[in-house]
Scaffold this motif. Structure first.
Motif, mmCIF file in Angstrom:
data_model
loop_
_atom_site.group_PDB
_atom_site.id
_atom_site.type_symbol
_atom_site.label_atom_id
_atom_site.label_comp_id
_atom_site.label_asym_id
_atom_site.label_seq_id
_atom_site.Cartn_x
_atom_site.Cartn_y
_atom_site.Cartn_z
ATOM 1 N N ASN A 24 -5.081 0.641 -3.769
ATOM 2 C CA ASN A 24 -3.953 0.592 -2.903
ATOM 3 C C ASN A 24 -3.322 1.924 -2.767
ATOM 4 O O ASN A 24 -2.361 1.982 -1.912
ATOM 5 C CB ASN A 24 -2.941 -0.506 -3.399
ATOM 6 N N VAL A 25 -3.589 2.842 -3.582
ATOM 7 C CA VAL A 25 -2.755 4.048 -3.371
ATOM 8 C C VAL A 25 -3.690 5.054 -2.804
ATOM 9 O O VAL A 25 -5.037 5.320 -3.061
ATOM 10 C CB VAL A 25 -2.291 4.693 -4.833
ATOM 11 N N THR A 26 -3.187 5.748 -1.804
ATOM 12 C CA THR A 26 -3.863 6.810 -1.045
ATOM 13 C C THR A 26 -3.184 8.241 -1.377
ATOM 14 O O THR A 26 -2.061 8.323 -1.234
ATOM 15 C CB THR A 26 -3.688 6.718 0.353
ATOM 16 N N LEU A 63 -7.382 9.526 -11.073
ATOM 17 C CA LEU A 63 -6.726 9.217 -12.089
ATOM 18 C C LEU A 63 -5.250 9.199 -12.035
ATOM 19 O O LEU A 63 -4.568 8.072 -12.309
ATOM 20 C CB LEU A 63 -6.866 10.327 -13.396
ATOM 21 N N SER A 64 -4.520 10.159 -11.165
ATOM 22 C CA SER A 64 -3.253 9.873 -10.823
ATOM 23 C C SER A 64 -3.030 8.588 -9.901
ATOM 24 O O SER A 64 -1.971 7.881 -10.063
ATOM 25 C CB SER A 64 -2.701 11.246 -9.953
ATOM 26 N N CYS A 65 -3.905 8.392 -8.986
ATOM 27 C CA CYS A 65 -3.725 7.173 -8.417
ATOM 28 C C CYS A 65 -3.615 5.949 -9.366
ATOM 29 O O CYS A 65 -2.563 4.685 -9.234
ATOM 30 C CB CYS A 65 -4.801 6.765 -7.467
ATOM 31 N N ALA A 66 -4.348 5.654 -10.311
ATOM 32 C CA ALA A 66 -4.282 4.872 -11.422
ATOM 33 C C ALA A 66 -2.909 4.919 -12.184
ATOM 34 O O ALA A 66 -2.335 3.738 -12.326
ATOM 35 C CB ALA A 66 -5.579 4.880 -12.234
ATOM 36 N N GLY A 67 -2.585 6.038 -12.493
ATOM 37 C CA GLY A 67 -1.223 6.150 -13.033
ATOM 38 C C GLY A 67 -0.086 5.818 -12.534
ATOM 39 O O GLY A 67 0.684 5.019 -12.972
ATOM 40 N N PHE A 68 -0.112 6.143 -11.012
ATOM 41 C CA PHE A 68 1.068 5.771 -10.250
ATOM 42 C C PHE A 68 0.959 4.218 -10.123
ATOM 43 O O PHE A 68 2.061 3.469 -10.084
ATOM 44 C CB PHE A 68 1.212 6.473 -9.110
ATOM 45 N N ARG A 123 0.987 -1.066 0.036
ATOM 46 C CA ARG A 123 -0.204 -0.065 -0.026
ATOM 47 C C ARG A 123 0.967 1.264 0.084
ATOM 48 O O ARG A 123 2.009 1.333 0.748
ATOM 49 C CB ARG A 123 -0.892 0.178 1.414
ATOM 50 N N LEU A 124 0.559 2.371 -0.912
ATOM 51 C CA LEU A 124 1.266 3.350 -1.077
ATOM 52 C C LEU A 124 0.419 4.688 -0.683
ATOM 53 O O LEU A 124 -0.620 4.833 -0.963
ATOM 54 C CB LEU A 124 1.573 3.434 -2.502
ATOM 55 N N THR A 125 0.919 5.534 0.120
ATOM 56 C CA THR A 125 0.585 6.760 0.455
ATOM 57 C C THR A 125 1.373 8.094 -0.341
ATOM 58 O O THR A 125 2.474 7.972 0.068
ATOM 59 C CB THR A 125 0.496 6.923 1.977
ATOM 60 N N LEU A 126 0.374 8.886 -0.926
ATOM 61 C CA LEU A 126 1.452 9.816 -1.543
ATOM 62 C C LEU A 126 0.825 11.287 -1.231
ATOM 63 O O LEU A 126 -0.384 11.305 -1.024
ATOM 64 C CB LEU A 126 1.190 9.794 -3.077
ATOM 65 N N ASP A 127 1.723 12.343 -0.606
ATOM 66 C CA ASP A 127 1.433 13.451 -0.962
ATOM 67 C C ASP A 127 1.922 14.217 -2.015
ATOM 68 O O ASP A 127 3.191 14.176 -2.177
ATOM 69 C CB ASP A 127 2.020 14.178 0.635
ATOM 70 N N GLY A 146 7.910 11.573 -14.390
ATOM 71 C CA GLY A 146 8.772 10.764 -14.240
ATOM 72 C C GLY A 146 9.591 10.928 -12.959
ATOM 73 O O GLY A 146 9.703 9.765 -11.931
ATOM 74 N N PRO A 147 10.082 12.079 -12.660
ATOM 75 C CA PRO A 147 10.707 12.127 -11.086
ATOM 76 C C PRO A 147 9.836 11.640 -10.035
ATOM 77 O O PRO A 147 9.946 11.208 -9.081
ATOM 78 C CB PRO A 147 10.891 13.440 -11.218
ATOM 79 N N GLN A 148 8.369 11.722 -10.396
ATOM 80 C CA GLN A 148 7.484 11.440 -9.138
ATOM 81 C C GLN A 148 7.552 9.712 -9.151
ATOM 82 O O GLN A 148 7.405 9.271 -8.033
ATOM 83 C CB GLN A 148 6.155 12.036 -9.417
ATOM 84 N N VAL A 149 7.669 9.237 -10.282
ATOM 85 C CA VAL A 149 7.437 7.766 -10.223
ATOM 86 C C VAL A 149 8.739 7.163 -9.625
ATOM 87 O O VAL A 149 8.967 6.322 -8.885
ATOM 88 C CB VAL A 149 7.344 7.308 -11.663
ATOM 89 N N LEU A 150 9.887 7.886 -10.034
ATOM 90 C CA LEU A 150 11.235 7.411 -9.460
ATOM 91 C C LEU A 150 11.353 7.692 -7.968
ATOM 92 O O LEU A 150 12.011 6.808 -7.250
ATOM 93 C CB LEU A 150 12.393 8.281 -10.076
ATOM 94 N N ALA A 151 10.595 8.801 -7.337
ATOM 95 C CA ALA A 151 10.682 8.966 -6.036
ATOM 96 C C ALA A 151 9.988 7.924 -5.256
ATOM 97 O O ALA A 151 10.368 7.186 -4.071
ATOM 98 C CB ALA A 151 9.791 10.444 -5.472
ATOM 99 N N ILE A 152 8.808 7.493 -5.788
ATOM 100 C CA ILE A 152 8.026 6.410 -5.332
ATOM 101 C C ILE A 152 8.762 4.975 -5.206
ATOM 102 O O ILE A 152 8.727 4.226 -4.318
ATOM 103 C CB ILE A 152 6.665 6.091 -6.106
ATOM 104 N N LEU A 153 9.538 4.993 -6.495
ATOM 105 C CA LEU A 153 10.141 3.675 -6.649
ATOM 106 C C LEU A 153 11.457 3.632 -5.538
ATOM 107 O O LEU A 153 11.968 2.659 -4.829
ATOM 108 C CB LEU A 153 11.052 3.634 -8.021
ATOM 109 N N ALA A 154 11.998 4.907 -5.169
ATOM 110 C CA ALA A 154 13.065 4.874 -4.206
ATOM 111 C C ALA A 154 12.680 4.548 -2.800
ATOM 112 O O ALA A 154 13.274 4.037 -2.116
ATOM 113 C CB ALA A 154 13.481 6.444 -4.159
ATOM 114 N N ALA A 155 11.375 4.997 -2.809
ATOM 115 C CA ALA A 155 10.755 4.527 -1.292
ATOM 116 C C ALA A 155 10.668 3.291 -1.282
ATOM 117 O O ALA A 155 10.709 2.691 0.015
ATOM 118 C CB ALA A 155 9.301 5.441 -1.272
ATOM 119 N N ARG A 156 10.100 2.542 -2.231
ATOM 120 C CA ARG A 156 9.796 1.098 -2.003
ATOM 121 C C ARG A 156 11.278 0.376 -1.939
ATOM 122 O O ARG A 156 11.471 -0.565 -1.118
ATOM 123 C CB ARG A 156 9.279 0.466 -3.390
#
Lengths: 165, 748
Positions: free
Chosen positions: B234-236, B219-224, B207-211, B254-264
């Motif tokens: 699973n995305v909040t 739509l962004s939740c689906a995209g991420f 589960r992923l939480t994003l600010d 892209g950078p937002q996706v990379l930040a999520i990847l880094a968190a994982r």
């Protein structure tokens, strides 16, 4: 390395440990002292979003190294209202819709407080526009900002006169 | 079963009132929390390194130097980037582009992310990214429309504007007794919301939480989610406040996706905040255009043809069309019309929608061309536009759902004092010696609706909770949507709790296209109506109710009562109806959107007329916009205070388009050389004075149930042309590109 400075932050004496000499006042406030009301818009003094008062004068917090501020008095947006009572500039910004997204607003308000204290603009709209031009508002709320600063300036001057009388 | 029509919803108690912003207190005291204001425990900071060439590949990164820097924890490059579950070239949602997430060492534009550095502090990560000292193998760049013109192509594909045509264009050209053939250029512009894109990402299992600021939460939740192989639910995503979007925050970058990847990867929260310079790259922009306009009029000064060809830039790896020629499609009655688009691939980031996409750039050219045509015809520009006023939609003959453009012209012109304007340029010089010019432009923006859902819960104390994942990026959703919600139950604003800006709420849709208030507002309106319908059924079927036996459709709601419209003495409190039915609360749901058949019956647009006065120093050629009067008809105005702010903001954007904004590329490296607020000019307070907005009353029974057309974008449309035309009127110089700068007027 570690370094300590003493600040008066929003009226409160604080001893602050600086973990890195590169830390700016802005990142000190936002990332270390849990005061994120001051905003980062450009990090190089071009937009004014990070405007705070340092020893009573307007300053771009992104351009000041925290380590150089020992003994300084800092006022941020979080320190402006007195409890429930808004500062006249804050109240006037709401009334005149001097913001939209609100991101540049803390900087605009701190800049307005500083401008009014400088005493050069009074309620002259041209001077207010000029004096507020270090603070970019991308939403384009300038009309409301100018009206808000004008009104707050008048209200504060009237109160001062009243207090003096 | 009683009549199932919903009880009537009354307007006027909240809608139409100039309420101050409900989020105002939070915003003026600094407690409004924007994405990057979140600093969870155990946070890592991420900083990405941007490419400093526009085309080629990265041949070396000094990863060791970066890793050796104290505080740097990780360096992610194409060599070691953990795998993503989604293909970054795919388009998982309707708002997505190919995403640059360190797929390989190829560089397609300056500013593209080429590595991500994580550190215990922002300072460490920043220095780590600098220490990477990238080396490149650079290829020749193409950053201007002419650089790759030979390969221009007609765009085709989902979501790309196909253009439009009606009538016989060649016959229209032939029938013209006077004509013009002009070409206008508009510069590449970057949104530059004051809040740069930012994200704080935290994983808990899968589960992923994003600010992160988002103009379209779900739509962004689906995209991420797509990139990480998890279901969207699973995305909040929390986005209570957005520091300006203007179209740039609807699409995951892209950078937002990379930040999520880094968190994982690190199993720690990660914060990434774009620098101002990084706002010129991976977050979209308004593509540069070149537009050829050929207009012709007959002996009666009626337009025989509008022939509008738009050429726009896109990236080498995705297609986005700045649909400039759209601006010509619905506005003037011409015997024939052709609006077409072509694309040129350049070594730039993929453009995207930016406030007033298509219409802003297209209207800039069209309105100046109309002015040129009027000049050739020897006619006042306003009179010329009225002469070619479209009474029905050109081409289709469809009626407009409403169109108070004539009133906009009249009220705007009267307020501005247009009458008596000399036809010839350089006729007005003030006592200050400045050349004065007056120009005008017509504004048009369509009224799209997307889809939104909302939930209303009536509580036993008579208050109500309204929920939708709508977003406020400054346009005033927190306030305006709450006003609509309150009206739907006949409650006062302070009896309504409104929750938005969180993805767990019913999908509030997209804040874009000037359609959010109509769409999310429509959903809230329907949700309130659903509650009333249920209440009405309970009451009218219950012999103990004073409303027993009444038809549901004759009920109205006001001040916490359900009343019979023709006999208001027959009424019952919401709370009493609930209690007697043994219910503690009542929930209704609503959908916002437009039925396809409604769109086929009427043409739907907002309209406006903008009048500009400029003063030009005859020696220095400095231009000041001294007055700007905009009259707009945009259906029902829910909140006049916030509407005026929106329209003024748009007009300031128009001023910015006309005089300030342009991204300039270095022709060798392809880098944007003015990628900050010192070099990329937007208006400051001193640039803005004499701004006036008039809203012209308009009742629109067809556009949607609420009669709302939207005001987010139309302010910019029309303003650009008005200023360009005023500069011509002041100086006699017709500058055919934007922005118009001092150098253009100094040139002989």
């Amino acid at each position: 390395m570690s370094l300590f400075i003493s600040l008066t932050l929003n009226g409160e004496a604080r001893d602050v440990s600086i973990d890195d000499p590169r830390v700016t006042l802005l990142d000190l406030l936002r990332e270390r002292l849990a005061l994120p009301g001051t905003k980062k818009g450009c990090d190089r003094g071009q937009c004014g979003a990070c405007t705070v008062l340092v020893n009573g004068r307007r300053a771009n917090a992104c351009l000041m190294l925290a380590a150089g501020l020992d003994g300084a008095q800092i006022t941020t947006i979080e320190g402006l209202a007195r409890g429930e009572d808004l500062h006249p500039v804050q109240a006037a910004f709401i009334e005149h819709d001097g913001f939209q997204c609100g991101y540049c607003t803390p900087g605009q308000i701190m800049s307005a407080v500083g401008l009014i204290a400088e005493g050069d603009a009074g309620s002259d709209p041209e001077r207010i526009r000029e004096g507020m031009s270090g603070n970019i508002c991308r939403c384009g709320a300038y009309h409301g900002i100018t009206l808000a600063v004008q009104e707050a300036s008048r209200r504060m001057a009237a109160k001062e006169e009243g207090d003096a009388a | 079963m009683s009549d199932t029509l919903s009880p009537q919803i009354r307007f006027g108690s909240n809608a139409g009132q100039p309420a101050t912003r409900r989020d105002g207190l939070a915003k003026v005291t600094g407690v409004a929390t924007f994405a990057a204001d979140n600093t969870p425990e155990g946070l890592l900071y991420a900083v990405y390194a941007p490419a400093k060439i526009a085309r080629g590949r990265v041949s070396h990164l000094d990863v060791a130097a970066a890793e050796a820097h104290p505080g740097v924890t990780h360096v992610i490059t194409p060599q070691n980037r953990p795998e993503l579950q989604g293909d970054p070239s795919a388009k998982p949602t309707m708002f997505s582009f190919r995403t640059e997430v360190l797929q390989d060492d190829t560089v397609c534009y300056a500013g593209q992310p080429i590595a991500l550095v994580l550190g215990e502090t922002l300072e460490a990560a920043t220095e780590g990214a600098r220490l990477l000292a990238p080396q490149y193998v650079a290829d020749p760049v193409r950053v201007a429309l002419d650089d790759n013109l030979a390969t221009s192509f007609e765009p085709a594909g989902f979501g790309l504007p196909g253009g439009a045509s009606h009538g016989d264009v060649e016959a229209g050209h032939a029938a013209a007794t006077r004509s013009i053939d002009v070409s206008y250029e508009t510069a590449a512009q970057y949104h530059n919301a004051m809040e740069t894109h930012a994200i704080v990402a935290q994983w808990d299992g899968d589960r992923l939480t994003l600010d992160t600021p988002s103009q379209a939460l779900n739509l962004s939740c689906a995209g991420f989610a797509y990139f990480f192989g998890i279901p969207p639910e699973n995305v909040t995503l929390r986005s209570p406040y957005i520091g300006g979007g203007f179209g740039s925050k609807a699409i995951p970058t892209g950078p937002q996706v990379l930040a999520i990847l880094a968190a994982r990867m690190t199993q720690r929260p990660v914060k990434l905040m774009f620098t101002r310079q990084q706002m010129f790259g991976p977050v979209g922009h308004r593509g540069a255009t070149r537009q050829r306009l050929r207009l012709g009029v007959d002996e009666n000064t009626a337009l025989t043809v509008i022939d509008h060809e738009g050429l726009a830039e896109t990236s080498t790896f995705d297609d986005f069309v700045e649909p400039a020629a759209n601006a010509s499609q619905d506005l003037y009655a011409a015997g024939a019309l052709r609006a077409s688009h072509r694309l040129v691939r350049l070594d730039v980031g993929t453009p995207g929608p930016m406030r007033g996409p298509g219409e802003a750039s297209g209207s800039a050219a069209l309105e100046c061309a109309m002015d040129e045509m009027a000049e050739v015809a020897g006619m006042d520009p306003l009179e010329f536009r009225l002469r070619n006023y479209a009474e029905t939609q050109p081409g289709t003959g469809l009626p407009y759902s409403s169109k108070a453009l004539r009133e906009c012209y009249a009220e705007g012109a009267a307020r501005f004092g247009w009458e008596g304007r000399p036809l010839e340029p350089r006729q007005m010089q003030g006592a200050d010696g400045l050349l004065t010019g007056w120009g005008m432009g017509t504004a048009l923006f369509p009224c799209p609706m997307f889809a939104a859902e909302a939930r209303a819960t009536l509580r036993p104390d008579g208050t109500a909770l309204f929920e939708t994942s709508a977003v406020d990026m400054g346009q005033g959703a927190w306030t305006v949507l709450a006003q609509i919600a309150a009206d739907s139950l006949g409650l006062t604003l302070d009896q309504v709790e409104f929750r938005a800006g969180h993805s767990a709420l019913p999908d509030g849709g997209v804040a874009g296209g000037s359609g959010h208030t109509a769409t999310a507002g429509g959903a809230l309106h329907a949700a309130g109506g659903d509650v009333l319908r249920q209440l009405g059924e309970l009451a009218t079927e219950d012999p103990q109710s004073p409303l027993y036996g009444a038809g549901n459709s004759s009920l109205v709601a006001r001040d916490g009562w359900l009343l019979l419209e023709e006999d208001e003495s027959r009424r019952e409190r919401f709370a009493d109806i609930l209690i007697r039915a043994g219910q503690t609360e009542m929930t209704g749901t609503g959908h916002g959107g437009r039925a396809p058949e409604a769109a086929g019956r009427h043409a739907m647009n907002s309209h406006g007329a903008v009048f500009a006065e400029v003063k030009v120093d005859p020696d220095l050629c400095q231009v000041r916009v001294t007055r700007l009067v905009g009259a707009f008809a945009a259906g029902r105005i829910i909140n006049p205070r916030l509407t005026e702010s929106q329209l003024m903001g748009g007009m300031i954007w128009g001023t910015s388009f006309a005089l300030h904004e342009a991204a300039r590329h270095d022709r060798r490296s392809g880098r944007i050389v003015n990628a900050d607020f010192a070099g990329y000019h937007v208006p400051v307070n001193a640039d803005v004075s004499g701004l006036e907005v008039i809203t012209v009353h308009e009742d629109d029974p067809y556009v949607n149930a609420l009669g709302i057309k939207g005001v987010g974008e139309i302010g910019i449309v029309g303003t650009v042309g008005a200023i360009g035309n005023a500069i011509w009127h002041a100086t006699g110089k017709r500058v055919r590109h934007f922005p118009i700068r001092i150098a253009d007027l100094l040139a002989p």
